[in-house]
Structures are given as structure tokens and as C-alpha cells.
Write an enzyme that holds these catalytic residues in place. Structure first.
Site: not given
Ligand code: 13P
Length: 347
Positions: A46, A136, A178, A220
């Protein structure tokens, strides 16, 4: 709270025709992606993968900021340079995923609630000290044609997103909010639009009630898409039209930027739909968009590079080229300049 500084950071993240690289997969998610690419699921791999991403040459020409996971924020390059310094030197603002994942929502089969509010104030302070300037939190909303989502699932996740956002602003971090309406299922695009609109209405109601400064956050969201198993799929122009109509109805003009997630779309589809939004955005009903419209992709930026890398050091350069290519394609999409010719052009 230094509101002026927060607003400037939020604006900087969506300025200059750039977007965000989400590389904040939890260890579990990262390991699952490694497993399907045949890569060993270890902390060392990772770390190597995240170093490959952060050191991709000229990434900062198309990317304004990177979203990291707790483990990555504390890691170093093989030569000992902290990742935070690597990102800063590359001109990338540092973000951090602060939720602790989506868990089953009690009494609501098939639905999830995102956790991570306990102790969040203290964790946010620690992340600021480590160099993060934005954060986020992802809420997930499952959808079908009839039953899901329930109004309680929408409200509970919207409430948590707003609590997280208020704590972020108090700590001096710009919150990326998000709420993801999932692509899984057979539902139509119209159903996705209806649900996305309801979710965003609930999110903005909670943000307002809980005192979140709309000028100092980013949204988002998902694009408005038919479910992956729905027989009726739509053109990029139709996706752009439905997505913009939905966003115009519910996202206040005070919000500086919208940075889409990719949600499991292919890299090319995500770019072409983002591109169509910028073509449509300038002509759709003759109205200009009130917010910057950008990207914060995870899989749609990383996956082609991950497949090339496959855990082999010999593939490092080619994998970095694939990442930078995707970043350039998406930055071009923000100008309505993404094309098949550009897609075919790998340096
Ligand atoms: P994806 O663009 O793969 O959906 O990932 C965005 C993300 O931050 C998921 O929490």
C-alpha cells in the site's frame, strides 16, 4: 474559525481547471482492489502504491489536491521523505478521509449509515497538525425502483454529514460532503435523479440548520446515472443534462465547487460525461453554472494505472504515465476539450 482562509482553500481546490485525486481507500478497500489485481495485500505494498501515485511526474498540472487515508498521511517515501512533504512539493493540497466507514443501519435492511463522529473533534485537530487542509466524509445511499432509500436513511446520513462538516470548519478544515447515491441495481436514470435530488435537499437543509458555511465547503455528488443493471443506459449528453438539472435545482449558488465521484464508472465514461457537462453547461438553457464543476475521482483515475502496475516495480513508470494521462483527460473535460484523439494520446 478563520472563515476567509477556509473559503480560499475551498476555492483553490477547484481553481485553475484542476480536480482532486481520491486515494483515500481504507486498508480494507485498498486490499480488496489489490486482491483483484493480483497484488499482495500488505502495508508495504500500500505504501509503495501511494508513493507511485504521489510522485507521478507533473501530476500537479491537472490535480489540485489529494485525499489520503490515515495510514498514508503518516507514511514516508522509501527515501524517508514524509508523504505530506512530497505532496506539498508537488503543489498538491492535502485532504484526509475522516469517516470510519458505512455500517449496516439498524432496522433498515439493505441500508447503511456512515460512522466516525465519536472523537472526531480531536482527530481533526491531529490531522490539521499533520498538514491536512481539507477532509472528506462519504455517506452511501442504496437505491431501487420502489422501497429504497427510506427517508430515515436519507435524514440520518444527511445529519451526520452536517455534523462532520461543522466540526471540520471549526477545526480549520474544508469539508468535502459526499452523499453517494449508488450505481448498483436496475433502477432507471429518472429514479436516480429523483433520489439524488431528495438526498441533496436533505443534505443542504441539515447543513443550513447546523450552521455550516456554504462558501467554505465542497459537494462531492454522484452523476445522475441509470443503475448498472438497467437495460436503458444513456448518452453522455443525456447524463450531463439530467445531472445539471438536478444540481441546479438543489445546490445553492453559494457553494464554490462540485467535485464528482466516479462511483464505479469506467475511466473513459467518467471523462466523457464530465466533458459533456461542460459543453452542456455553457449552452444548457443559456445559463452559466454558479459553481465550479470538477472531479474528485478515485477508481476512474487510479484503476488503469493499478492494472499496469500490478505490484511490479518494473511497471512503475508506465503506471505513473497512465495516472497522469487520466488526470489530463479529466482536466481537458473541465474545458469541454476531452476527445477520442486525446484519449488515444499517451505520452
Ligand atoms: P470513486 O471515484 O472511485 O467513486 O471514489 C471516490 C471516493 O472518494 C469514494 O469515497
Amino acid at each position: 474559525m478563520n472563515t476567509r482562509a477556509l473559503i480560499e482553500t475551498a476555492q483553490a481546490l477547484v481553481a485553475g481547471g484542476k480536480g482532486l485525486l481520491a486515494m483515500d481507500e481504507s486498508n480494507g478497500t485498498c486490499n480488496r482492489r489489490f486482491a483483484s489485481a493480483g497484488i499482495a495485500q500488505t502495508a508495504a505494498m500500500r505504501r509503495t502504491w501511494r508513493e507511485l501515485l504521489l510522485t507521478a511526474p507533473a501530476l500537479g498540472e491537472s490535480i489540485s489536491g489529494v485525499i489520503l487515508y490515515d495510514e498514508t498521511l503518516r507514511q514516508h517515501k522509501a527515501d524517508g521523505t514524509p508523504f505530506v512533504q512530497v505532496a506539498g512539493d508537488a503543489g498538491l493540497l492535502i485532504g484526509i478521509k475522516v469517516d470510519t466507514g458505512a455500517k449496516d443501519l439498524a432496522a433498515h435492511p439493505g441500508e447503511k449509515v456512515t460512522e466516525g463522529l465519536d472523537g472526531l473533534r480531536e482527530r481533526l485537530q491531529a490531522y490539521c497538525t499533520l498538514g491536512a487542509c481539507f477532509a472528506k466524509w462519504r455517506g452511501v445511499i442504496a437505491v431501487d425502483e420502489a422501497r429504497l432509500p427510506t427517508s430515515s436513511c436519507i435524514e440520518i446520513n444527511a445529519h451526520a454529514l452536517a455534523r462532520y462538516a461543522a466540526l471540520c470548519q471549526e477545526a480549520g478544515l474544508v469539508p468535502i460532503i459526499e452523499p453517494e447515491v449508488l450505481m448498483d441495481g436496475q433502477h432507471t436514470q429518472a429514479r436516480c435523479q429523483q433520489v439524488t435530488e431528495a438526498v441533496l435537499r436533505s443534505v443542504f437543509e441539515q447543513l443550513t440548520r447546523q450552521g455550516v458555511v456554504l462558501e467554505a465547503m465542497l459537494l462531492k455528488p454522484n452523476m445522475v446515472l441509470a443503475g448498472l443493471d438497467c437495460p436503458a443506459q444513456h448518452t453522455a449528453a443525456e447524463v450531463a443534462q439530467a445531472t445539471l438539472q438536478c444540481l441546479r435545482r438543489v445546490v445553492p449558488a453559494a457553494v464554490p465547487g462540485i467535485t464528482f465521484l466516479s462511483g464505479g464508472q469506467s475511466a473513459e465514461l467518467a471523462s466523457s460525461r464530465l466533458n459533456a457537462m461542460h459543453v452542456a453547461g455553457t449552452t444548457c438553457n443559456g445559463q452559466a453554472l454558479p459553481w465550479q464543476l470538477s472531479f474528485s475521482f478515485g477508481r476512474a483515475l487510479q484503476h488503469p494505472a493499478l492494472a499496469i502496475w500490478a505490484g511490479d516495480e518494473a511497471n512503475r513508470g508506465a503506471a505513473q504515465q497512465a495516472l497522469v494521462h487520466r488526470a489530463r483527460c479529466n482536466a481537458a473535460a473541465l474545458r469541454g476539450a476531452y476527445s477520442a484523439a486525446l484519449e488515444a494520446q499517451v505520452r
